[in-house]
Design an enzyme around this catalytic site. Sequence first.
Site, short mmCIF file in Angstrom:
data_model
loop_
_atom_site.label_atom_id
_atom_site.label_comp_id
_atom_site.label_asym_id
_atom_site.label_seq_id
_atom_site.Cartn_x
_atom_site.Cartn_y
_atom_site.Cartn_z
CD GLU A 225 5.56 14.17 -6.23
OE1 GLU A 225 4.89 14.75 -6.06
OE2 GLU A 225 5.80 12.37 -6.34
CG ASN B 112 -5.88 15.36 -4.07
OD1 ASN B 112 -5.35 14.70 -4.29
ND2 ASN B 112 -5.85 16.59 -2.78
CB CYS C 202 -2.11 18.48 -0.42
SG CYS C 202 -1.48 19.13 -1.82
CD GLU D 274 5.53 15.77 -2.01
OE1 GLU D 274 5.93 16.21 -2.55
OE2 GLU D 274 4.90 17.10 -1.84
N1 LIG Z 1 1.20 16.45 -0.35
C1 LIG Z 1 0.71 16.18 -2.26
O1 LIG Z 1 1.20 16.37 -2.34
C2 LIG Z 1 -0.95 16.32 -1.25
C3 LIG Z 1 -1.41 15.62 -2.60
C4 LIG Z 1 -2.63 15.05 -2.72
C5 LIG Z 1 -3.36 14.43 -1.71
N2 LIG Z 1 -2.66 14.68 -0.55
C6 LIG Z 1 -2.89 14.45 1.13
O2 LIG Z 1 -4.11 13.04 1.34
C7 LIG Z 1 -4.91 12.80 1.71
C8 LIG Z 1 -5.98 12.51 0.86
O3 LIG Z 1 -5.84 11.63 0.10
P1 LIG Z 1 -6.30 10.47 -0.17
O4 LIG Z 1 -7.66 10.35 0.92
O5 LIG Z 1 -6.36 10.02 -1.55
O6 LIG Z 1 -4.99 9.80 0.82
P2 LIG Z 1 -5.12 8.16 1.01
O7 LIG Z 1 -3.61 8.18 2.45
O8 LIG Z 1 -6.16 7.54 2.51
O9 LIG Z 1 -4.57 7.93 0.00
C9 LIG Z 1 -3.75 7.92 -1.04
C10 LIG Z 1 -3.75 6.37 -1.80
O10 LIG Z 1 -2.91 5.21 -0.99
C11 LIG Z 1 -3.57 4.19 -0.74
N3 LIG Z 1 -3.85 3.62 0.01
C12 LIG Z 1 -4.39 3.56 1.40
N4 LIG Z 1 -4.07 2.58 2.33
C13 LIG Z 1 -3.24 1.47 1.86
C14 LIG Z 1 -2.45 0.98 2.20
N5 LIG Z 1 -2.76 0.49 3.51
N6 LIG Z 1 -1.11 0.44 1.92
C15 LIG Z 1 -0.52 1.19 0.02
N7 LIG Z 1 -1.88 2.03 -0.03
C16 LIG Z 1 -2.79 2.80 1.02
C17 LIG Z 1 -5.21 4.68 -1.51
O11 LIG Z 1 -5.70 3.58 -1.98
C18 LIG Z 1 -4.78 6.03 -2.86
O12 LIG Z 1 -4.23 5.28 -3.81
C19 LIG Z 1 -4.81 14.51 2.38
O13 LIG Z 1 -4.92 14.14 3.33
C20 LIG Z 1 -4.05 15.05 1.75
O14 LIG Z 1 -4.00 16.11 2.13
C21 LIG Z 1 -1.00 15.28 -0.44
O1 LIG Z 2 -3.27 18.07 -3.46
C1 LIG Z 2 -2.49 18.71 -4.30
C2 LIG Z 2 -2.07 18.96 -5.07
O2 LIG Z 2 -0.50 18.91 -4.98
C3 LIG Z 2 -2.15 20.70 -5.37
S1 LIG Z 2 -1.64 21.52 -6.47
O3 LIG Z 2 -2.31 21.07 -7.79
O4 LIG Z 2 -0.41 20.79 -6.54
O5 LIG Z 2 -1.41 22.11 -6.19
#
Ligand SMILES: NC(=O)c1ccc[n+]([C@@H]2O[C@H](COP(=O)([O-])OP(=O)(O)OC[C@H]3O[C@@H](n4cnc5c(N)ncnc54)[C@H](O)[C@@H]3O)[C@@H](O)[C@H]2O)c1
Ligand SMILES: O=C[C@H](O)CS(=O)(=O)O
Length: 481
Positions: free
Chosen positions: A462, A158, A290, A256
């Site tokens: 972070e 994202n 997120c 995160e």
């Molecule tokens: N807290 C934050 O800063 C933050 C920021 C962005 C997204 N997110 C969260 O991420 C989610 C959406 O992103 P997404 O769909 O890419 O998440 P995801 O967990 O499906 O994937 C994240 C990363 O993990 C990798 N991955 C998936 N399975 C794996 C495994 N078994 N071993 C190693 N790596 C693996 C994916 O290829 C990708 O690079 C949402 O829940 C969102 O809230 C959190």
């Molecule tokens: O979704 C994840 C990002 O950390 C959101 S933000 O751009 O940092 O607000």
Amino acid sequence: MLNLQDKDLLRQACLIDGDWIGADDGAVDDVTNPADGSVIGRVPRLGDAETRRAIEAAERAMPEWRGKTAKQRGLLLRRWHDLMLEHQEDLAALMTAEQGKPLDEARGEIGFAASFLEWFAEEGRRTYGEVIPSPMGDRRMMVVKQPVGVCAAITPWNFPAAMIARKAGPALAAGCTIVIKPAGQTPYSALAMGELAQRAGIPAGVVNVVTGDARAIGGAMTASPRVRKLSFTGSTGIGKLLLRQCADTVKKVSMELGGNAPFIVFDDADLEQAVEGAMLAKFRNAGQTCVCANRIFVQAGIHDAFVERLAARVAELRVGPGHEAGVEVGPLIDAAAADKVEQQLRDALAKGGKLHVGGERLSGNFLSPAVIAEATPEMACFSEETFGPLAPVFRFGEEAEVLRLANDTEYGLAAYCYTRDLGRAWRMSEGLDYGMVGINNGHVSTCEAPFGGVKESGLGREGARQGIEDYLEIKYVNMAI
Ligand SMILES: NC(=O)c1ccc[n+]([C@@H]2O[C@H](COP(=O)([O-])OP(=O)(O)OC[C@H]3O[C@@H](n4cnc5c(N)ncnc54)[C@H](O)[C@@H]3O)[C@@H](O)[C@H]2O)c1
Ligand SMILES: O=C[C@H](O)CS(=O)(=O)O
């Protein structure tokens, strides 16, 4: 079709030890445009063996990189920052093509990503230790900070550039080297950043970028004793899996993870300010952040006016492919993501929700942004992260009630509250069980502030001065004199 000024920024190979390589067996994965499903290009499908080589390259690069002064590392990070901004248009075009977000948002993310490189170019020069007054006359005691070692980063689709810079910035500033695995949906932003790191003069092996089999790559990263730190951004489920995998080698970890942000509006709030804040907090990146407002709680006295005004503003949103001028909401990342939002919408309507605007599946991965009123805690959108353009509005009465509802989740990333009552603002910011709270604003993220969550939204922070600490080890020295 991608029309880059600098065609070398579209890298269809992985970066290991300064070389652009393919998979050992030649396997590749398509990269598609979420707006129309077209194939943009291909990237190598790397696995365990190639990832181990990337880790070994990062380990070989450590002595020279940590041996530079913090100022020398900072100058190289600053150059990387400058190159990202010089190539902002191309990087934004790549990001919109592979992730779908509107070009203006993509440009903004490139600037946001670069800001972490600039910030940590300076923070690396402030990793102060300390001298401890010795209780013994013939001893001197001091504390120094040293780089933790080879780091691994696994990032989501994202924010394909910012989530990398938020990790690579502090890692490199601290004197660490890094192996980065971007999401399979959005590899090109990461590979272009790798290209610019090379152009900045960052030595081979310091920044490595691998694409491919996530499970195999993650398995190699978590199993290797050479990797001393894993920084992950993504879903809570995958975060828990990686946490378990890291236990065998006792790695430092940063997590995160997912969110379920409450967005609370009290009767005394400024209505227009609250509506505009909700627009930003809910519909940025088509609701795929997120920290998006996942549950909008509105006090009874302002509820109807808020819903009417919000629905009117949402109806104005322009939905379309991110490269088209004026588009404000792009496609969701894939059909499964759009299906999930539709399922939450149907669930809410079946449980008494009232649709005020939107909710149509337009075509492919496009959804028209929706507002649902009369939402209740029994609905899926109350307990699950939506990650899409659906705004459920929950009516509430008293402060204690909304605080209980807001905290009724395993997540704890971001929360928002609109009120002009100073005491209430304090009580809510202290009572909300979240890592970040926005008071009368719907966007809190900036490189100067510690970004992160509590409970199942993650571990660590972070950005800010705190963001480099997770890439450092503390060493205590006791010296007889
Ligand atoms: N807290 C934050 O800063 C933050 C920021 C962005 C997204 N997110 C969260 O991420 C989610 C959406 O992103 P997404 O769909 O890419 O998440 P995801 O967990 O499906 O994937 C994240 C990363 O993990 C990798 N991955 C998936 N399975 C794996 C495994 N078994 N071993 C190693 N790596 C693996 C994916 O290829 C990708 O690079 C949402 O829940 C969102 O809230 C959190
Ligand atoms: O979704 C994840 C990002 O950390 C959101 S933000 O751009 O940092 O607000």
